[in-house]
Design a protein around this motif. Sequence first.
Motif, PDB file in Angstrom:
ATOM      1  N   PRO A  63      -4.373  -3.307   9.570  1.00 54.50           N
ATOM      2  CA  PRO A  63      -3.271  -3.571  10.493  1.00 54.50           C
ATOM      3  C   PRO A  63      -2.699  -2.260  11.025  1.00 54.50           C
ATOM      4  CG  PRO A  63      -2.788  -4.435   8.275  1.00 54.50           C
ATOM      5  CD  PRO A  63      -4.000  -3.584   8.166  1.00 54.50           C
TER       6      PRO A  63
ATOM      7  N   THR B  31       8.145   0.458   3.005  1.00 55.57           N
ATOM      8  CA  THR B  31       8.337   1.876   2.677  1.00 55.57           C
ATOM      9  C   THR B  31       9.626   2.048   1.890  1.00 55.57           C
ATOM     10  OG1 THR B  31       7.174   2.549   4.670  1.00 55.57           O
ATOM     11  CG2 THR B  31       8.551   4.209   3.634  1.00 55.57           C
TER      12      THR B  31
ATOM     13  N   PHE C  32       0.810  -1.226   0.000  1.00 56.56           N
ATOM     14  CA  PHE C  32       0.000   0.000   0.000  1.00 56.56           C
ATOM     15  C   PHE C  32       0.839   1.271   0.000  1.00 56.56           C
ATOM     16  CE2 PHE C  32       0.405   1.714   4.358  1.00 56.56           C
ATOM     17  CZ  PHE C  32       1.056   0.663   4.995  1.00 56.56           C
ATOM     18  N   LYS C  33       2.139   1.140   0.280  1.00 51.96           N
ATOM     19  CA  LYS C  33       2.980   2.334   0.407  1.00 51.96           C
ATOM     20  C   LYS C  33       3.018   3.142  -0.894  1.00 51.96           C
ATOM     21  CE  LYS C  33       4.388   0.893   4.475  1.00 51.96           C
ATOM     22  NZ  LYS C  33       4.152   1.557   5.745  1.00 51.96           N
TER      23      LYS C  33
ATOM     24  N   SER D  91      -0.435  -8.281   7.060  1.00 57.01           N
ATOM     25  CA  SER D  91      -1.785  -8.077   6.526  1.00 57.01           C
ATOM     26  C   SER D  91      -2.776  -9.042   7.153  1.00 57.01           C
ATOM     27  CB  SER D  91      -1.800  -8.295   5.013  1.00 57.01           C
ATOM     28  OG  SER D  91      -0.806  -7.536   4.379  1.00 57.01           O
TER      29      SER D  91
ATOM     30  N   ILE E 138       6.873  -2.550  15.479  1.00 58.07           N
ATOM     31  CA  ILE E 138       7.051  -1.132  15.807  1.00 58.07           C
ATOM     32  C   ILE E 138       6.501  -0.909  17.221  1.00 58.07           C
ATOM     33  CG2 ILE E 138       6.251   1.209  15.215  1.00 58.07           C
ATOM     34  CD1 ILE E 138       6.171   0.238  12.265  1.00 58.07           C
TER      35      ILE E 138
ATOM     36  N   GLY F 275       0.119  -5.983   2.080  1.00 55.91           N
ATOM     37  CA  GLY F 275       1.332  -6.388   1.369  1.00 55.91           C
ATOM     38  C   GLY F 275       1.164  -7.734   0.672  1.00 55.91           C
TER      39      GLY F 275
ATOM     40  N   LEU G  14       1.030   3.488  12.244  1.00 55.03           N
ATOM     41  CA  LEU G  14      -0.330   4.050  12.309  1.00 55.03           C
ATOM     42  C   LEU G  14      -0.608   5.168  11.311  1.00 55.03           C
ATOM     43  CD1 LEU G  14      -0.812   3.787  16.178  1.00 55.03           C
ATOM     44  CD2 LEU G  14      -1.663   2.246  14.394  1.00 55.03           C
ATOM     45  N   GLY G  15       0.184   5.204  10.227  1.00 58.64           N
ATOM     46  CA  GLY G  15      -0.098   6.151   9.156  1.00 58.64           C
ATOM     47  C   GLY G  15      -1.295   5.714   8.327  1.00 58.64           C
TER      48      GLY G  15
HETATM   49  N1  F0G Z   1       1.241  -3.765   6.668  1.00 61.67           N
HETATM   50  C1  F0G Z   1       2.385  -3.727   5.992  1.00 61.67           C
HETATM   51  C2  F0G Z   1       2.617  -4.765   4.962  1.00 61.67           C
HETATM   52  C3  F0G Z   1       3.350  -2.724   6.272  1.00 61.67           C
HETATM   53  O1  F0G Z   1       4.474  -2.693   5.578  1.00 61.67           O
HETATM   54  C4  F0G Z   1       3.071  -1.780   7.287  1.00 61.67           C
HETATM   55  C5  F0G Z   1       4.045  -0.739   7.624  1.00 61.67           C
HETATM   56  C6  F0G Z   1       1.850  -1.868   7.947  1.00 61.67           C
HETATM   57  C7  F0G Z   1       0.955  -2.857   7.620  1.00 61.67           C
HETATM   58  C8  F0G Z   1       1.459  -0.893   9.001  1.00 61.67           C
HETATM   59  O2  F0G Z   1       1.104   0.328   8.449  1.00 61.67           O
HETATM   60  O3  F0G Z   1       2.693   1.778   9.675  1.00 61.67           O
HETATM   61  O4  F0G Z   1       0.802   2.744   8.386  1.00 61.67           O
HETATM   62  O5  F0G Z   1       0.380   1.481  10.500  1.00 61.67           O
HETATM   63  N2  F0G Z   1       5.221  -0.696   7.177  1.00 61.67           N
HETATM   64  C9  F0G Z   1       6.149   0.425   7.377  1.00 61.67           C
HETATM   65  C10 F0G Z   1       7.388   0.229   6.537  1.00 61.67           C
HETATM   66  C11 F0G Z   1       6.383   0.841   8.745  1.00 61.67           C
HETATM   67  O6  F0G Z   1       8.445   0.767   6.882  1.00 61.67           O
HETATM   68  O7  F0G Z   1       7.295  -0.400   5.498  1.00 61.67           O
HETATM   69  P1  F0G Z   1       1.242   1.676   9.300  1.00 61.67           P
END
Ligand code: F0G
Length: 440
Positions: free
Chosen positions: A249, A151, A123-124, A361, A315, A389, A253-254
Amino acid sequence: MVHSSSAIGGETSFRCIECGISPATATFRCAACGGLLELAYHERKIDPDSLKAVWRERRASNLAIDQSGVWRFRELLPPLADGDVITLREGNTPVYELPQCARRAGVEHLYAKHQGMNPTGSFKDTGMTVAASSARSREFQWVGCASTGNTSASMAAYAARGAMRSLVLIPEGKVAWGKLSQALDYGALTCQLKTDFDGCLRVLNEVVQRMPVYLLNSVNPFRIEGQKTAAIELLEQFDWHVPDHVIVPGGNLGNSSALGKAFLEMKELGFVSRLPKISIIQAAGANALVRTMRETGGTRLISVQAETAASAIRIGNPASWKKAVRVLQQTGGTVEQVSEVEIALAKAEIGADGIGCEPASAVTLAGLKKLVQQGFVKAKENIVLILTGHLLKDPEFTLKFHRGELFSETEVLAARRAPIALDATADAVIRTLKEHQNQS
Ligand code: F0G
């Protein structure tokens, strides 16, 4: 392909969610009080019905900004010269029905919006197209992020497409191979630090204050604006009927903040007349928000020392916790935590519906099962899981699970599908086929 250079998007300014005052620092904090910032739009004159038609028409266009499932909704995004847009045709992700998972969770219909079907597999990308474009329009040569993997993969791709350099800080040994290999291939300067994600973010915050590197973590409000479009697209895919529950998920928390902002804006602008309940699920070993809600009612962050095999959400000190608390309160959603076994089992069940996702996910399905048992989600309600993801991000986890190297608990045995070593004969294969014919 046709190019034009008109300005797109609406006029915006930064607004601090705590004090309302706006000047931003290099770390995207309010210069007055250190609070998180968000983008506020000035006087949007929007006619929902005509915009719905325009957005639909753009799906038949050959313009890059129309083909992007983010920029297609540009009237609800910040302004940019369209020559500055860096796009990989992100967004446009499918909504799938999950019939077997629905049965296991005890609900009639269950949907998944699969954000793992974005160009770099998470989703990034929806946020990165907006924030990386913003970096380029500000003439930054370097962009940077701290990351649990996704990210960094996304940022590295968009930086490369936008002819910028990228600096990635990742926790050593805690990033899935699929993600690390992407960052390397897209050309990021990749630094593995002897710390966790939270430590990487601390270091990066200092780096961007001392060097001209544009911060692309989700405290950057432009990321949040792009990630809003998943919710807008979801509403469009449901013909503007609002689901009862959206389950997401929670890591830094963005994403939950972005989806919440989107649904609130869509209601405020008259696209829809109600909100879905947005619920946030965390791994029990990385449950800062769950503890924050349960122990302080959302008034004070309880940081934790995070540990989970769902490395994307490992995190302990989530930057956007205050925004997420606001979303829970405004939409009437809840929080829940799930164990490592529950995550692995849910992941295999999503896989068995022919969809698949990465471990982080799968917390959504594991959490849904609990919310149904608690009566918070009713069997007849419309529920959407946000799968963040792609399955191939973390093949090591999947292989270890199916080979029985992660868990021995009885509840996972039926979900395991280990490879079977056989002699290279048709007889051996047919014997095995017959043994399995009566199993589901
Ligand atoms: N799911 C996946 C696959 C992620 O990569 C992340 C966050 C989250 C859920 C949580 O989303 O941080 O907006 O609450 N990944 C970040 C990264 C931190 O660095 O790729 P979130």
